[in-house]
Scaffold this motif. Sequence first.
Motif, mmCIF file in Angstrom:
data_model
loop_
_atom_site.group_PDB
_atom_site.id
_atom_site.type_symbol
_atom_site.label_atom_id
_atom_site.label_comp_id
_atom_site.label_asym_id
_atom_site.label_seq_id
_atom_site.Cartn_x
_atom_site.Cartn_y
_atom_site.Cartn_z
ATOM 1 N N TYR A 1 2.164 -17.065 19.406
ATOM 2 C CA TYR A 1 2.647 -17.717 20.620
ATOM 3 C C TYR A 1 2.942 -19.182 20.331
ATOM 4 C CZ TYR A 1 1.056 -13.599 23.141
ATOM 5 O OH TYR A 1 0.895 -12.306 23.581
ATOM 6 N N SER B 1 6.287 -15.023 20.438
ATOM 7 C CA SER B 1 6.572 -15.124 21.862
ATOM 8 C C SER B 1 6.852 -16.581 22.208
ATOM 9 C CB SER B 1 5.379 -14.624 22.687
ATOM 10 O OG SER B 1 5.573 -14.902 24.068
ATOM 11 N N SER C 1 7.671 -17.606 25.376
ATOM 12 C CA SER C 1 7.698 -17.720 26.831
ATOM 13 C C SER C 1 7.399 -19.150 27.270
ATOM 14 C CB SER C 1 6.690 -16.752 27.459
ATOM 15 O OG SER C 1 5.381 -16.974 26.946
ATOM 16 N N ARG C 2 6.716 -19.887 26.381
ATOM 17 C CA ARG C 2 6.539 -21.329 26.555
ATOM 18 C C ARG C 2 7.242 -21.992 25.376
ATOM 19 N NH1 ARG C 2 0.050 -21.282 28.044
ATOM 20 N NH2 ARG C 2 0.266 -20.178 30.045
ATOM 21 N N THR D 1 19.169 -16.254 30.436
ATOM 22 C CA THR D 1 17.900 -15.580 30.186
ATOM 23 C C THR D 1 18.118 -14.091 29.958
ATOM 24 O OG1 THR D 1 16.677 -17.185 31.535
ATOM 25 C CG2 THR D 1 15.614 -15.064 31.151
ATOM 26 N N GLY E 1 17.243 -12.403 26.470
ATOM 27 C CA GLY E 1 16.234 -11.352 26.512
ATOM 28 C C GLY E 1 16.755 -10.043 25.960
#
Length: 263
Positions: free
Chosen positions: A4, A126, A128-129, A162, A166
């Motif tokens: 992450y 990941s 996501s941040r 996005t 994605g």
Amino acid sequence: MTEYTGRGDPARSLAILWRTGERASRKGKPDLSVDLIVRAAIEVADAEGIAALSMRKVAERLGVGTMSLYTYVPGKAELLDVMLDTVCGEVAMPEDVPGGWRGRLELIARENLALFQRHPWMSQVSASRPPLGPNIVAKYDYELRAVDGIGLDDLEMDSVITLIDGYVAGAARGAVEAAQAEGSTGMTDEEWWYAHSPFFAKVFDPARYPIATRVGAAAGEAHNAAYDPRHAFEFGLQRVLDGIETFIGSHAVRPAESGDAER
């Protein structure tokens, strides 16, 4: 194993991402820099996967002691952020792209897929941040320009990008797994099928599953495998773009934007 981004110290991560506090190497030590360390880390991840990445492995690749890296990079968490930001700087960002918004989004999708293929470890990270680095910000700004001025509001523009990003990430994950399957199993798709088909034929009843039998045979003949990641990507990308086109068409384009309401 999933890594992450965004787990490092915020102040240190942003300082190294934007190169606001890089130190000169110590006297008597080999010349080092953030860029050299990050490049070595990317090479380790490209060759051995993200699970193999460690400060020790990077130091070995550079031929220096592990502790010397910490003069420039606080730790693995911050290093991963800079690695992702660095590879995002590889994406081509041409301004003159034919085909209107659709051509621009198609190019973005293909560039992003190529990025995942060059660096398969990205599929195990990941974001996501996302790291708030210069290359990632520039990439986001460029992608947004592909759909600017075609009748979407700001939130819709972000949502379209996005969606594309994605979709590509999911397709790339499947493509990476398919590409690595032979190395991990020691068998090609064809060898795998021939090894399983005699036993499968004993338990499978085509009359019970007529549609699966018919469609599976057609797909197998077309792809010479159970799954073709290239076909899956191309087919899915066009369907995603078709959906975006329908969405854009449902909007009443403001007069000031009508000249850029491209297909």
